[in-house]
Write a protein that holds these residues in place. Structure first.
Motif, mmCIF file in Angstrom:
data_model
loop_
_atom_site.group_PDB
_atom_site.id
_atom_site.type_symbol
_atom_site.label_atom_id
_atom_site.label_comp_id
_atom_site.label_asym_id
_atom_site.label_seq_id
_atom_site.Cartn_x
_atom_site.Cartn_y
_atom_site.Cartn_z
ATOM 1 N N HIS A 10 0.814 -1.219 0.000
ATOM 2 C CA HIS A 10 0.000 0.000 0.000
ATOM 3 C C HIS A 10 0.851 1.274 0.000
ATOM 4 C CE1 HIS A 10 -3.495 2.373 0.272
ATOM 5 N NE2 HIS A 10 -3.462 2.610 1.561
ATOM 6 N N ASP A 16 0.170 4.422 0.570
ATOM 7 C CA ASP A 16 0.046 5.342 1.705
ATOM 8 C C ASP A 16 0.873 4.875 2.898
ATOM 9 O OD1 ASP A 16 -1.735 7.132 0.447
ATOM 10 O OD2 ASP A 16 -3.424 5.812 0.874
ATOM 11 N N GLU A 47 3.485 0.673 -11.382
ATOM 12 C CA GLU A 47 3.915 1.888 -10.686
ATOM 13 C C GLU A 47 5.422 2.112 -10.793
ATOM 14 O OE1 GLU A 47 1.902 2.628 -6.955
ATOM 15 O OE2 GLU A 47 0.210 1.395 -7.583
ATOM 16 N N ASN A 50 -3.492 -1.643 -11.698
ATOM 17 C CA ASN A 50 -4.282 -1.736 -10.449
ATOM 18 C C ASN A 50 -5.265 -2.890 -10.490
ATOM 19 O OD1 ASN A 50 -3.358 1.171 -10.315
ATOM 20 N ND2 ASN A 50 -4.494 1.009 -8.390
ATOM 21 N N LYS A 98 -7.320 -0.264 0.210
ATOM 22 C CA LYS A 98 -7.205 0.142 -1.196
ATOM 23 C C LYS A 98 -8.517 0.769 -1.656
ATOM 24 C CE LYS A 98 -3.105 -1.698 -1.436
ATOM 25 N NZ LYS A 98 -2.940 -3.128 -1.493
ATOM 26 N N LEU A 99 -8.439 1.593 -2.707
ATOM 27 C CA LEU A 99 -9.585 2.419 -3.101
ATOM 28 C C LEU A 99 -10.898 1.642 -3.215
ATOM 29 C CD1 LEU A 99 -10.579 5.251 -4.205
ATOM 30 C CD2 LEU A 99 -10.333 4.236 -6.465
ATOM 31 N N LEU A 130 -12.260 -0.214 0.003
ATOM 32 C CA LEU A 130 -12.528 0.798 1.036
ATOM 33 C C LEU A 130 -13.844 1.514 0.724
ATOM 34 C CD1 LEU A 130 -10.014 3.248 2.637
ATOM 35 C CD2 LEU A 130 -12.122 4.144 1.726
ATOM 36 N N VAL A 156 -12.120 10.938 -0.992
ATOM 37 C CA VAL A 156 -11.440 11.029 -2.292
ATOM 38 C C VAL A 156 -10.259 11.981 -2.160
ATOM 39 C CG1 VAL A 156 -11.736 11.914 -4.649
ATOM 40 C CG2 VAL A 156 -13.532 10.499 -3.605
ATOM 41 N N TYR A 157 -9.066 11.506 -2.557
ATOM 42 C CA TYR A 157 -7.865 12.347 -2.434
ATOM 43 C C TYR A 157 -7.878 13.442 -3.497
ATOM 44 C CZ TYR A 157 -5.764 8.405 0.233
ATOM 45 O OH TYR A 157 -5.485 7.417 1.141
ATOM 46 N N GLN A 205 -7.583 11.568 -10.801
ATOM 47 C CA GLN A 205 -6.466 10.669 -11.131
ATOM 48 C C GLN A 205 -7.019 9.449 -11.877
ATOM 49 O OE1 GLN A 205 -7.401 11.468 -7.985
ATOM 50 N NE2 GLN A 205 -5.859 12.921 -7.297
ATOM 51 N N ARG A 240 -6.623 5.409 -13.142
ATOM 52 C CA ARG A 240 -6.007 4.103 -12.944
ATOM 53 C C ARG A 240 -6.550 3.146 -13.999
ATOM 54 N NH1 ARG A 240 -3.205 6.996 -10.523
ATOM 55 N NH2 ARG A 240 -2.406 6.841 -8.391
ATOM 56 N N ASN A 254 -10.786 8.312 -10.632
ATOM 57 C CA ASN A 254 -11.225 7.823 -9.324
ATOM 58 C C ASN A 254 -12.666 8.225 -9.006
ATOM 59 O OD1 ASN A 254 -8.722 6.698 -8.937
ATOM 60 N ND2 ASN A 254 -7.939 8.388 -7.692
HETATM 61 P P1 TYD Z 1 -4.887 2.670 -4.224
HETATM 62 O O1 TYD Z 1 -5.996 1.704 -4.207
HETATM 63 O O2 TYD Z 1 -4.182 3.003 -2.957
HETATM 64 O O3 TYD Z 1 -3.854 2.156 -5.334
HETATM 65 P P2 TYD Z 1 -2.552 2.903 -5.975
HETATM 66 O O4 TYD Z 1 -2.184 4.046 -5.132
HETATM 67 O O5 TYD Z 1 -1.541 1.817 -5.890
HETATM 68 O O6 TYD Z 1 -2.950 3.270 -7.357
HETATM 69 O O7 TYD Z 1 -5.420 4.034 -4.836
HETATM 70 C C1 TYD Z 1 -6.026 4.093 -6.110
HETATM 71 C C2 TYD Z 1 -6.353 5.532 -6.393
HETATM 72 O O8 TYD Z 1 -7.356 5.984 -5.469
HETATM 73 C C3 TYD Z 1 -5.172 6.486 -6.189
HETATM 74 O O9 TYD Z 1 -5.253 7.521 -7.160
HETATM 75 C C4 TYD Z 1 -5.391 7.044 -4.802
HETATM 76 C C5 TYD Z 1 -6.899 7.099 -4.695
HETATM 77 N N1 TYD Z 1 -7.472 6.943 -3.329
HETATM 78 C C6 TYD Z 1 -8.400 7.875 -2.839
HETATM 79 O O10 TYD Z 1 -8.763 8.849 -3.531
HETATM 80 N N2 TYD Z 1 -8.917 7.679 -1.591
HETATM 81 C C7 TYD Z 1 -8.537 6.650 -0.794
HETATM 82 O O11 TYD Z 1 -9.022 6.547 0.368
HETATM 83 C C8 TYD Z 1 -7.601 5.692 -1.311
HETATM 84 C C9 TYD Z 1 -7.148 4.534 -0.458
HETATM 85 C C10 TYD Z 1 -7.093 5.880 -2.588
#
Ligand code: TYD
Ligand code: NAD
Length: 327
Positions: A76, A78, A117, A168, A178-179, A182, A195-196, A201, A203, A238
């Motif tokens: 992960h 993060d 990645e 992914n 993971k997104l 979760l 959402v970050y 973004q 994937r 996302n």
């Molecule tokens: P993630 O599942 O952590 O996979 P990776 O970082 O290996 O691609 O994240 C997928 C995408 O989702 C990534 O752009 C980060 C985003 N994300 C969020 O927006 N919120 C979240 O809580 C998580 C865990 C990821």
């Protein structure tokens, strides 16, 4: 073949074991970190609990095998930003230890499971196997180091090693940090959906069974010393993923909460799988809309699997990382 599959008590490795166990003899080596669980594996598959960086246990379990498939990882991004040490230990020291043992014991075949990645982020177009490695997180940097060790061992010692770089993955039994899992579990519970940043973004989503079929194809027929990309059939922002999850799992868009962005967040991943398709005939079989529906259904029906996770260490991780408790 007799296969040593490392890290197979986790998400992708356990799916791989289910795919191959009726045709091959399988033994699993897994450290059982927070992400590894005995119950992810079928009952008839033997598990040795140990770390890939342990020279003694690795040589014991590798004796007499025909191939090693290495899934073992801290997976992960993060968590790697918070603390990279375990990532370096497993991906670099651990991979090197497996390769040394494979060389000493003359194991005929070695497959390293890796990730898109390692190429970093790409604004347009798709990465091929010739693209330079340009990782940007501690997770991807240590995975890239592992890949380079594999190539160096193939080059220097003539080990029959191959690398599979997947995009992914999603599907049943993915740890809900993971997104996709979760967001599914939070939507099922009516919790907010973090959402970050702007959520734009991109994937390249790959259903886990498709990745496992790709890995097995490369194990059996990939050219030694080569890397093969295994990319999903669909790319999605996302926010689009989260909206589809809301449609499938329930809730409404007001659950979406834009939170502080991940530091150094890669904007877009995209992989070309042309080499795997043209040389070995692999194609992804599951489109994103179908795989996501199957995944949401699986989480809805398998509270026995995620219930203990949501009430354990994960709650503390979640609270610390997102600054709020789970509902
Ligand atoms: P993630 O599942 O952590 O996979 P990776 O970082 O290996 O691609 O994240 C997928 C995408 O989702 C990534 O752009 C980060 C985003 N994300 C969020 O927006 N919120 C979240 O809580 C998580 C865990 C990821
Ligand atoms: P996961 O976190 O679900 O499982 C990892 C497993 O490795 C766990 O069972 C854990 O206990 C075990 N492990 C960790 N450190 C170990 C060590 N030092 N020794 C032995 N076992 C150890 O991860 P996953 O999503 O199943 O990923 C598996 C592999 O696929 C990883 O190598 C990852 O880099 C790669 N990959 C993942 C994705 C994805 O989207 N999840 C995509 C492409 C590639």
């Amino acid at each position: 073949m007799k296969l040593l599959v490392t890290g197979a008590a986790g998400f992708i490795g356990s799916t791989y074991v289910r795919l191959v166990k009726d045709e091959h003899e399988v033994v699993v080596l897994d450290k059982l970190t927070y992400a590894g669980r005995r119950e992810n594996l079928p009952d008839d598959v033997p598990l040795v609990v140990g770390a890939i960086e342990d020279p003694v246990v690795v040589r014991e379990v590798m004796e007499g095998v025909d191939a090693v498939v290495n899934f073992a990882a801290d997976s992960h991004v993060d968590r790697s930003i918070a603390d990279q040490e375990a990532f370096a230990r497993t991906h670099v020291i651990g991979t090197g230890n497996l390769l040394d043992a494979a060389r000493e014991l003359r194991v005929p075949r070695y497959l390293q499971v890796s990730t898109d990645e390692v190429y970093g982020s790409i604004a347009s177009g798709s990465f091929t196997e010739k693209s330079p490695l340009d990782p940007s997180s501690p997770y991807s940097a240590t995975k890239a180091a592992g890949d380079l060790l594999v190539s160096a061992h193939a080059h220097t010692y003539g080990i029959e090693a191959v690398i599979c770089r997947g995009s992914n993955n999603y599907g049943p039994r993915q740890y809900p940090e993971k997104l996709i899992p979760l967001m599914i579990l939070n939507a099922l519970h009516g919790d907010s959906l973090p959402v970050y940043g702007d959520g734009r973004q991109v994937r390249n989503w790959l259903f886990v069974e498709d990745f496992c079929r790709g890995i097995h194809t490369v194990l059996e027929r990939g050219r030694p010393g080569e890397a093969y990309n295994v990319g999903g059939p669909d790319e999605c922002e996302n926010l689009e993923v989260v909206s589809r999850i809301i449609e499938l799992a329930g809730g409404d868009e007001s659950l979406i909460e834009h939170v502080t962005d991940r530091p150094g967040h890669d904007r877009r991943y995209s992989l070309s799988s042309e080499k795997l398709r043209s040389e070995l005939g692999w194609e992804a079989q599951v489109r994103f809309h179908e795989g996501l529906r199957r995944t949401v259904d699986w989480y809805r029906d398998n509270e026995d699997w995620w219930g203990p996770i949501r009430s354990g260490e994960y709650r503390e991780y979640y609270e610390k990382h997102y600054g709020r408790a789970l509902g």
